[in-house]
Design a protein around this motif. Structure first.
Motif, PDB file in Angstrom:
ATOM      1  N   GLU A 186       0.801  -1.228   0.000  1.00 19.36           N
ATOM      2  CA  GLU A 186       0.000   0.000   0.000  1.00 19.36           C
ATOM      3  C   GLU A 186       0.829   1.271   0.000  1.00 19.36           C
ATOM      4  N   THR A 187       2.126   1.171   0.229  1.00 20.41           N
ATOM      5  CA  THR A 187       2.988   2.353   0.117  1.00 20.41           C
ATOM      6  C   THR A 187       3.197   2.758  -1.340  1.00 20.41           C
ATOM      7  N   GLY A 188       3.013   1.806  -2.270  1.00 18.74           N
ATOM      8  CA  GLY A 188       3.244   2.087  -3.684  1.00 18.74           C
ATOM      9  C   GLY A 188       4.704   2.098  -4.076  1.00 18.74           C
ATOM     10  N   LYS A 189       5.578   1.818  -3.130  1.00 18.75           N
ATOM     11  CA  LYS A 189       7.009   1.826  -3.403  1.00 18.75           C
ATOM     12  C   LYS A 189       7.434   0.562  -4.156  1.00 18.75           C
ATOM     13  N   ILE A 190       8.654   0.602  -4.728  1.00 19.49           N
ATOM     14  CA  ILE A 190       9.251  -0.612  -5.264  1.00 19.49           C
ATOM     15  C   ILE A 190       9.519  -1.538  -4.086  1.00 19.49           C
ATOM     16  N   ILE A 191       9.194  -2.817  -4.254  1.00 14.77           N
ATOM     17  CA  ILE A 191       9.388  -3.792  -3.191  1.00 14.77           C
ATOM     18  C   ILE A 191      10.380  -4.854  -3.657  1.00 14.77           C
ATOM     19  N   ASN A 192      11.454  -5.001  -2.902  1.00 16.26           N
ATOM     20  CA  ASN A 192      12.410  -6.075  -3.160  1.00 16.26           C
ATOM     21  C   ASN A 192      12.078  -7.215  -2.199  1.00 16.26           C
ATOM     22  N   ILE A 193      11.571  -8.314  -2.735  1.00 17.13           N
ATOM     23  CA  ILE A 193      11.116  -9.428  -1.904  1.00 17.13           C
ATOM     24  C   ILE A 193      12.196 -10.495  -1.868  1.00 17.13           C
ATOM     25  N   LYS A 194      12.766 -10.700  -0.698  1.00 18.59           N
ATOM     26  CA  LYS A 194      13.745 -11.770  -0.526  1.00 18.59           C
ATOM     27  C   LYS A 194      13.018 -13.119  -0.513  1.00 18.59           C
ATOM     28  N   LYS A 195      13.454 -14.037  -1.342  1.00 17.94           N
ATOM     29  CA  LYS A 195      12.876 -15.384  -1.345  1.00 17.94           C
ATOM     30  C   LYS A 195      13.352 -16.133  -0.111  1.00 17.94           C
ATOM     31  N   ALA A 196      12.398 -16.661   0.646  1.00 14.16           N
ATOM     32  CA  ALA A 196      12.764 -17.396   1.849  1.00 14.16           C
ATOM     33  C   ALA A 196      13.650 -18.593   1.517  1.00 14.16           C
ATOM     34  N   GLN A 197      14.527 -18.914   2.443  1.00 11.97           N
ATOM     35  CA  GLN A 197      15.457 -20.030   2.261  1.00 11.97           C
ATOM     36  C   GLN A 197      14.726 -21.360   2.107  1.00 11.97           C
ATOM     37  N   PHE A 198      13.475 -21.409   2.532  1.00 15.64           N
ATOM     38  CA  PHE A 198      12.706 -22.652   2.509  1.00 15.64           C
ATOM     39  C   PHE A 198      11.691 -22.705   1.368  1.00 15.64           C
ATOM     40  N   LEU A 199      11.705 -21.725   0.477  1.00 17.15           N
ATOM     41  CA  LEU A 199      10.763 -21.698  -0.633  1.00 17.15           C
ATOM     42  C   LEU A 199      11.453 -22.012  -1.961  1.00 17.15           C
ATOM     43  N   SER A 200      10.714 -22.627  -2.853  1.00 20.46           N
ATOM     44  CA  SER A 200      11.189 -22.838  -4.222  1.00 20.46           C
ATOM     45  C   SER A 200      10.879 -21.593  -5.048  1.00 20.46           C
ATOM     46  N   PRO A 201      11.502 -21.443  -6.206  1.00 20.47           N
ATOM     47  CA  PRO A 201      11.173 -20.305  -7.081  1.00 20.47           C
ATOM     48  C   PRO A 201       9.693 -20.286  -7.455  1.00 20.47           C
TER      49      PRO A 201
ATOM     50  N   ARG B 297      18.449 -15.551  -2.410  1.00 18.60           N
ATOM     51  CA  ARG B 297      19.501 -15.414  -1.399  1.00 18.60           C
ATOM     52  C   ARG B 297      19.956 -16.761  -0.866  1.00 18.60           C
ATOM     53  N   GLY B 298      19.776 -17.810  -1.701  1.00 22.99           N
ATOM     54  CA  GLY B 298      20.205 -19.134  -1.304  1.00 22.99           C
ATOM     55  C   GLY B 298      19.082 -19.929  -0.675  1.00 22.99           C
TER      56      GLY B 298
END
Length: 270
Positions: free
Chosen positions: A121-136, A159-160
């Motif tokens: 809701e901020t409308g900003k660019i969001i850099n979402i780190k992929k959790a270490q336990f999630l697949s792409p 991030r691995g």
């Protein structure tokens, strides 16, 4: 986001892990900006005003929201760089968005719906780190949450992935697979060498000597739009994640190498 993206060059998000002092971030942001200007790389300065997920309670976290935003405003105004910083709780989204150009969602929190809603809701660019336990592929669910709340200014950051206890591994196919979600892909080359909880007394440890190897390999996939790296002039004495951070005096050489790899890769279409 268009002022970051360049089909011929990757962009860079870089800075120290934690906000240690005004002097430190003014120096680092200025020096990294000089390097990226020489190399014609679009750049956003990154630092965390609070490291809320430290392994031990006694570990350094940062300077707090009020002082942190005050310093980052000065960096933005006087150095003239974009600002990237993270949030950990929904209430932090609004005050941080008044300063930050890019809001970062930490890997451990990338599925927290209330945090996603507040950030979106901020409308900003969001850099979402992929959790270490999630697949792409599972990042598609995270993307759909942001889209539901009306924000498509997204970047997906590898991030691995967890590999047994403490270790991380970077699957080079992850960049190609995450790209299928339709958003820019970023590689976090420094957290990917972290040995979480594997250091002395169960602190964080890392192998910064492997950062260049992973960064070069990731760039060679042709699917990476941006690079995230934590950089410090004296990482051995840094207050957070020093063992993972790239030394400032190594940055320009590595970025130059990555530009060459990118130029070669741009000739190929897969």
């Amino acid at each position: 986001m268009n002022d970051l993206l360049d089909k011929n060059r990757f962009f860079l998000i870089a800075g120290p892990c934690a906000l240690e002092s005004e002097e430190n971030v003014m120096y680092l942001s200025s020096e990294i900006k000089k390097i990226t200007e020489r190399l014609h790389i679009n750049y956003s300065f990154k630092v965390s005003w609070d490291k809320a997920n430290r392994t031990a309670v006694e570990n350094y976290r940062g300077l707090g929201l009020e002082r942190g935003m005050e310093i980052l405003k000065k960096v933005k105004r006087e150095v003239g760089v974009k600002i990237t910083t993270d949030i950990h709780e929904p209430w932090q989204a609004k005050p941080v968005s008044e300063v930050a150009d890019i809001i970062q969602i930490p890997a451990f929190l990338c599925r927290q719906t209330d945090l996603i809603k507040a950030a979106a809701e901020t409308g900003k660019i969001i850099n979402i780190k992929k959790a270490q336990f999630l697949s792409p592929e599972e990042m598609g669910r995270v993307v759909k949450k942001f889209e539901y709340y009306g924000n498509t200014n997204l970047m997906l950051c590898e991030r691995g992935a967890s590999f047994g206890y403490n270790n991380l591994v970077v699957d080079m196919t992850s960049f190609v697979r995450m790209k299928k979600h339709g958003y820019p892909v970023v590689f976090d080359a420094t957290h990917s060498v972290q040995i979480s909880g594997g250091g002395a007394d169960f602190g964080n440890s890392g192998k910064r000597e492997y950062v260049p190897y992973l960064a070069r390999a990731a760039m060679a996939t042709g699917a990476v739009d941006g690079l995230f790296m934590e950089v410090h002039d004296n990482p051995d004495n840094a207050k957070c994640d020093g063992s993972c951070m790239l030394k400032l005096d190594r940055l320009e050489e590595l970025l130059s190498e990555l530009i060459e790899i990118r130029e070669i890769q741009n000739k190929y279409k897969y």
